[in-house]
Design a protein around this motif. Structure first.
Motif, PDB file in Angstrom:
ATOM      1  N   UNK A  59      36.093  42.160  51.274  1.00 48.88           N
ATOM      2  CA  UNK A  59      35.080  42.835  52.090  1.00 48.88           C
ATOM      3  C   UNK A  59      33.868  41.932  52.309  1.00 48.88           C
ATOM      4  N   UNK A  60      33.483  41.191  51.295  1.00 51.79           N
ATOM      5  CA  UNK A  60      32.359  40.261  51.441  1.00 51.79           C
ATOM      6  C   UNK A  60      32.639  39.209  52.496  1.00 51.79           C
TER       7      UNK A  60
ATOM      8  N   UNK B  27      31.133  46.564  45.979  1.00 51.58           N
ATOM      9  CA  UNK B  27      30.033  45.770  46.521  1.00 51.58           C
ATOM     10  C   UNK B  27      28.697  46.271  46.005  1.00 51.58           C
ATOM     11  N   UNK B  28      27.900  45.347  45.523  1.00 48.68           N
ATOM     12  CA  UNK B  28      26.524  45.619  45.107  1.00 48.68           C
ATOM     13  C   UNK B  28      25.800  44.270  45.071  1.00 48.68           C
ATOM     14  N   UNK B  29      24.483  44.348  44.912  1.00 52.72           N
ATOM     15  CA  UNK B  29      23.713  43.109  44.841  1.00 52.72           C
ATOM     16  C   UNK B  29      24.112  42.292  43.611  1.00 52.72           C
TER      17      UNK B  29
ATOM     18  N   UNK C 194      40.556  40.072  32.541  1.00 57.61           N
ATOM     19  CA  UNK C 194      40.581  41.406  31.974  1.00 57.61           C
ATOM     20  C   UNK C 194      39.206  42.059  31.957  1.00 57.61           C
ATOM     21  N   UNK C 195      38.149  41.231  31.924  1.00 52.60           N
ATOM     22  CA  UNK C 195      36.805  41.753  31.724  1.00 52.60           C
ATOM     23  C   UNK C 195      36.279  42.410  32.994  1.00 52.60           C
ATOM     24  N   UNK C 196      35.732  43.585  32.850  1.00 46.63           N
ATOM     25  CA  UNK C 196      35.126  44.272  33.984  1.00 46.63           C
ATOM     26  C   UNK C 196      33.734  43.708  34.247  1.00 46.63           C
ATOM     27  N   UNK C 197      33.224  44.005  35.433  1.00 48.48           N
ATOM     28  CA  UNK C 197      31.898  43.523  35.795  1.00 48.48           C
ATOM     29  C   UNK C 197      31.962  42.117  36.367  1.00 48.48           C
ATOM     30  N   UNK C 198      30.833  41.448  36.316  1.00 45.02           N
ATOM     31  CA  UNK C 198      30.756  40.121  36.916  1.00 45.02           C
ATOM     32  C   UNK C 198      30.655  40.211  38.421  1.00 45.02           C
ATOM     33  N   UNK C 199      30.750  39.078  39.075  1.00 49.18           N
ATOM     34  CA  UNK C 199      30.635  39.060  40.522  1.00 49.18           C
ATOM     35  C   UNK C 199      31.274  37.822  41.121  1.00 49.18           C
ATOM     36  N   UNK C 200      30.880  37.528  42.348  1.00 52.42           N
ATOM     37  CA  UNK C 200      31.435  36.389  43.083  1.00 52.42           C
ATOM     38  C   UNK C 200      30.310  35.547  43.682  1.00 52.42           C
ATOM     39  N   UNK C 201      29.165  35.501  43.014  1.00 52.51           N
ATOM     40  CA  UNK C 201      28.046  34.735  43.537  1.00 52.51           C
ATOM     41  C   UNK C 201      28.388  33.283  43.820  1.00 52.51           C
ATOM     42  N   UNK C 202      29.009  32.545  42.896  1.00 57.79           N
ATOM     43  CA  UNK C 202      29.379  31.148  43.190  1.00 57.79           C
ATOM     44  C   UNK C 202      30.336  31.013  44.369  1.00 57.79           C
ATOM     45  N   UNK C 203      31.241  31.987  44.523  1.00 58.55           N
ATOM     46  CA  UNK C 203      32.182  31.924  45.634  1.00 58.55           C
ATOM     47  C   UNK C 203      31.485  32.171  46.975  1.00 58.55           C
ATOM     48  N   UNK C 204      30.510  33.076  46.998  1.00 58.74           N
ATOM     49  CA  UNK C 204      29.758  33.322  48.233  1.00 58.74           C
ATOM     50  C   UNK C 204      28.999  32.064  48.643  1.00 58.74           C
ATOM     51  N   UNK C 205      28.320  31.455  47.699  1.00 62.02           N
ATOM     52  CA  UNK C 205      27.570  30.234  47.998  1.00 62.02           C
ATOM     53  C   UNK C 205      28.517  29.116  48.412  1.00 62.02           C
TER      54      UNK C 205
END
Length: 302
Positions: free
Chosen positions: A277-278, A62-64, A76-87
């Motif tokens: 967790x989000x 978890x981070x901003x 396979x790629x590390x990084x990224x996030x779940x911004x579209x899923x949160x919205x």
């Protein structure tokens, strides 16, 4: 001559009986307390293990940036996030709540305050009980066949309809039970002062039951926010943010948890735990806010 056998006075027999009963009750009370505590531990330990697993494995992710970044196209790629899923989770669940909460509360008011045991009220109760036990995938298939195929488009609004169908029976039945707990004396006192029935319901009955109603609503929202099958069926999957509920595919946290957790790649697994967790934090925040609002409008005992 042998000494006569001394016997306790007859008046001491009831005292001995009462003492034995008191000892038996204390033992039974301690035994019941031990069993209840053991049952509580058995229930809390699995819950604690789940919470610990989510916190330990999702807390490091978890981070901003994780909460706002786009979903990567490769597992396979590390990084990224779940911004579209949160919205997507917020707007889809929010729209479902806007549709289900007013209908559910009004339906419960009709059942408890007006319908009582009329045939229509009994039929509504029976249908609500049946819908409560219907699996979520059935609701997803229903909305898919009646909405998605009709308009030939997956959208966030279709997901909101499916979640609203899941929330509605829970809200109706829980709200009705809370309204039943309001003493009739409060209604009679309000009517005796000249208030009409609708005003009594709005200003007396609902504030008296608002805490329990809020609990039922939160239970329905928590259930809807964590559903995966309806979202996958009728919303689709996208890696970009879509604010439009009525056009284009969307995504939500449960769908991203399912997609990433089913992969063997470590970055996907980490995103799944972070998404879990989000979702828990979002439900917790809404629960706290709803509790504060409910306590603000609840009738205070003086």
């Amino acid at each position: 001559m042998a000494d006569p056998v001394t016997r306790p006075p007859a008046s001491d027999a009831p005292n001995l009986t009462r003492g034995a009963l008191s000892l038996r009750r204390r033992i039974a009370n301690r035994l019941a307390l031990v069993l209840i505590t053991l049952a509580l531990v058995v229930a809390v330990v699995p819950l604690g293990l789940v919470v610990w697993s989510v916190l330990s494995r999702g807390g490091s992710v978890i981070s901003w940036e994780f909460l706002t970044a786009d979903i990567p196209n490769s597992f396979r790629r590390a990084g990224g996030g779940v911004g579209p899923a949160v919205i997507g989770t917020l707007i889809i669940t929010g729209m479902a709540a806007l549709m289900a909460i007013p209908l559910g509360v009004l339906g419960a008011i009709y059942l408890n305050e007006y319908g009582k045991q009329k045939p229509l009220a009994r039929m509504i109760r029976m249908m609500a009980d049946i819908m409560t036990g219907v699996p979520s995938i059935v609701m997803g298939l229903f909305i898919y066949s009646t909405w998605v195929l009709l308009f030939e488009s997956r959208s966030g609004f279709a997901g909101a309809l499916a979640l609203a169908c899941l929330m509605l029976p829970v809200i109706i039945r829980s709200t009705e039970e809370m309204l039943r707990l309001v003493p009739d004396e409060l209604r009679q006192a309000s009517l005796a002062l000249g208030a009409r029935k609708w005003r009594t319901t709005v200003t007396v009955v609902l504030p008296a039951a608002i805490s329990g109603i809020t609990s039922g609503v939160l239970l329905a929202i928590a259930r809807a926010a964590g559903e995966t099958a309806p979202i996958v069926f009728v919303v689709g999957i996208t890696s970009a943010t879509n604010w439009n509920l009525f056009e284009g595919e969307n995504t939500a946290l449960p769908a991203q948890i399912f997609r990433n957790a089913s992969q063997v790649f470590e970055p996907a697994q980490e995103r799944a735990w972070g998404s879990a967790l989000t979702l828990i934090v979002i439900v917790l925040v809404f629960t706290i806010v709803a509790r504060i609002i409910a306590n603000r409008f609840a009738i205070k005992e003086r």
